[in-house]
Design an enzyme around this catalytic site. Structure first.
Site, PDB file in Angstrom:
ATOM      1  CB  ILE A 175      26.804   6.377  41.828  1.00  0.00           C
ATOM      2  CG1 ILE A 175      25.703   7.383  42.163  1.00  0.00           C
ATOM      3  CG2 ILE A 175      26.223   4.884  41.975  1.00  0.00           C
ATOM      4  CD1 ILE A 175      24.251   7.305  41.167  1.00  0.00           C
ATOM      5  CE1 TYR A 176      32.784   7.302  42.305  1.00  0.00           C
ATOM      6  CE2 TYR A 176      32.433   8.028  44.723  1.00  0.00           C
ATOM      7  CZ  TYR A 176      32.492   8.390  43.298  1.00  0.00           C
ATOM      8  OH  TYR A 176      33.091   9.552  43.053  1.00  0.00           O
ATOM      9  NE  ARG A 189      35.368  -2.348  41.383  1.00  0.00           N
ATOM     10  CZ  ARG A 189      35.686  -1.535  40.308  1.00  0.00           C
ATOM     11  NH1 ARG A 189      35.110  -0.485  40.096  1.00  0.00           N
ATOM     12  NH2 ARG A 189      36.315  -2.214  39.336  1.00  0.00           N
ATOM     13  NE  ARG A 194      33.325   8.171  38.692  1.00  0.00           N
ATOM     14  CZ  ARG A 194      32.225   7.437  38.665  1.00  0.00           C
ATOM     15  NH1 ARG A 194      32.355   5.988  38.494  1.00  0.00           N
ATOM     16  NH2 ARG A 194      31.064   7.869  39.234  1.00  0.00           N
ATOM     17  N   GLY A 195      35.780  11.499  41.095  1.00  0.00           N
ATOM     18  CA  GLY A 195      35.864  12.627  42.083  1.00  0.00           C
ATOM     19  C   GLY A 195      35.975  12.179  43.408  1.00  0.00           C
ATOM     20  CD  GLU A 238      28.478  16.318  41.555  1.00  0.00           C
ATOM     21  OE1 GLU A 238      29.156  15.921  41.100  1.00  0.00           O
ATOM     22  OE2 GLU A 238      28.787  17.205  42.510  1.00  0.00           O
ATOM     23  CG  ASP A 287      30.551  -4.272  36.845  1.00  0.00           C
ATOM     24  OD1 ASP A 287      30.624  -4.081  37.889  1.00  0.00           O
ATOM     25  OD2 ASP A 287      30.526  -3.539  35.917  1.00  0.00           O
TER      26      ASP A 287
END
Length: 487
Positions: A175-176, A189, A194-195, A238, A287
């Site tokens: 989740i980006y 972003r 991250r994966g 996942e 954020d």
């Protein structure tokens, strides 16, 4: 209870009073954020905005705004039951060899369940009932929120980004957040560790000059959404983990644009590519820290097709000063983390991520101390064990006589068991969240550990204090007369 798709989950939430519909027209520009923020802070329900100003698509907000709804999304009856999810993950991460034939027989159902949870690919799916392509691709037709007054623009927040590395057999879900910069373009972003970012890096090294395929699924079923934010072992996809939570295989379908596979029941899917060397400056955006972040450069995702279900629902959220939805997710996932940590460090009694600490920036650990210096071992262990904790800035370690979920007890332990010079551990130049503007260098900063345990020989030369406790017989006697005292 298990849910086949997001709509099934929403129907169950509505039956339990956990979802409310708003028929009044609400603006996705700021108004939805304010409403969802008030609901979340009051422990209120998820909300379906049926009339989004300027759009025909309803917006779902505050879906995981309470730990109870997170647990429900994972198919559990209570937040406490999430410990069982953590135990399953701990076993899958490091399976114990059977102690004998009986033990092997007892573990067989779990192993069979894992093996049988490979996702099921469909030839047709509801997420492709409607297709926008060419000039019809227009993100402006989706009710994408602008969350805060100082935000750079509309922001996609709950998209499951599907990627695949050139040397991997399985896909990655992450989740980006994605800033909308054109009708068919967003800024992806993702942080370097991250994966999705790692898959992209490996692909560009192996295929220089080639566009990188990407898909973003919005409004997947709750097990798949939550699987993307759970510390799933690298050996498990996942999609497989979501199948374990759901008790049924995750149904997926191949994209129309490339070979990536997306959740078949997703409400909306964005398909396209990241083209070589196409980047843009992202932000600023409010954020989860409660501040606007700095601007940074990230890859641009160009969308070639948008597919969706008939009468789709747009799933959205906001991030802001905690508590926000990520902080609530952290509270619930905290229960998943405990068995994972206990598997590696059996002396850990409890582990707590205070929601005020922006989900992960502060951790409190209670332990059964066994030797001098033991608390420092636990600090380094937590920092290095899971990727989720590499950005944890502060770790407080106490003995197991302290309820670490009660700040009164934690503060008592700190003020009575800590000598600042002896018991403060400072580690410099470590990985830090890029959003942490308090660090002197972007992405690199310090960490601090506080040893709030009782001190052993070798750690102090003084006689250590003994906590005051009342005699149990006296307590029981007073319990028996309490009602008669009429106090």
């Amino acid at each position: 209870m298990k849910y086949k798709d997001l709509r099934d989950f929403l129907a169950q939430l509505e039956r339990q009073g956990e979802l409310k519909r708003v028929a009044v027209e609400i603006d996705p520009h700021l108004e939805m954020t304010e409403i969802c923020d008030r609901l979340l802070k009051a422990g209120g329900p998820a909300v379906l905005f049926e009339k989004s100003r300027g759009h025909d698509i309803p917006v779902l907000g505050n879906l995981f705004g309470t730990p109870k709804r997170v647990a429900m999304g994972m198919g559990q009856d209570s937040v406490e039951a999430l410990r069982e999810v953590g135990k399953l993950l701990a076993y899958l991460k490091e399976p114990d060899p059977p102690k004998g034939l009986k033990d092997a027989w007892e573990k067989l159902p779990v192993l069979k369940q894992v093996l049988n949870m490979a996702p099921k690919e469909l030839s047709r799916a509801s997420c492709q009932e409607i297709v926008w392509e060419g000039k019809d691709v227009d993100l402006g037709k989706l009710p994408i929120q602008t969350c805060w007054p100082g935000d750079a623009g509309p922001l996609i927040t709950w998209g499951l980004t599907v990627t695949k590395g050139p040397h991997k057999t399985r896909q990655n879900l992450g989740i980006y957040r994605q800033q909308v910069i054109a009708p068919n373009k967003v800024i992806m972003r993702w942080l370097a560790h991250r994966g999705g970012a790692l898959d992209f890096r490996d692909f560009t090294l192996a295929n220089p000059g080639q566009p990188y395929p990407i898909a973003v699924a919005l409004g997947a079923d709750p097990a798949t959404i939550l699987g993307a934010v759970t510390p799933v072992p690298d050996s498990l996809s996942e999609y497989q983990f979501a199948g374990l939570l759901r008790g049924a295989k995750t149904e997926i379908v191949k994209c129309l644009t490339h070979d990536l596979q997306v959740p078949a029941s997703a409400e909306i899917v964005l398909e396209g590519y990241i083209h070589p060397d196409e980047t843009a400056v992202e932000g600023p955006f409010g954020d989860h820290t409660g501040y606007y972040n700095e601007q940074e450069t990230f890859p641009v995702f160009t969308i070639e097709r948008i597919t969706m279900r008939r009468d789709p629902i747009y799933h959205s959220t906001y991030t802001g000063k905690p508590p926000d939805e990520p902080a609530i997710l952290g509270v619930a996932l905290n229960e998943v983390f405990v068995p994972l940590l206990q598997k590696q460090f059996t002396e850990i009694v409890d582990f707590y991520l205070p929601p005020e600490g922006c989900s992960y920036r502060m951790a409190v650990v209670s332990m059964k101390k066994q030797y001098a210096g033991h608390a420092k071992r636990i600090m380094f262990g937590v920092w290095s064990f899971l990727r989720q904790f590499m950005y944890t800035k502060f770790i407080i370690v106490t003995d197991d006589d302290v309820n670490i979920r009660d700040w009164k007890e934690v503060i008592w332990a700190i003020t009575t068991r800590v000598d600042p010079a002896r018991d403060t551990l400072i580690v410099e130049n470590t990985p830090i969240d890029y959003l942490d503007f308090a660090s002197p260098v972007s992405g690199l900063g310090g960490k601090m550990g506080l040893d709030a345990t009782n001190k052993w020989p070798g750690e102090t030369s003084r006689e250590w204090g003994k906590p005051i406790t009342m005699d149990e017989v006296v307590k029981a006697r007073v319990d028996g007369m309490w009602t008669d005292l009429d106090l």
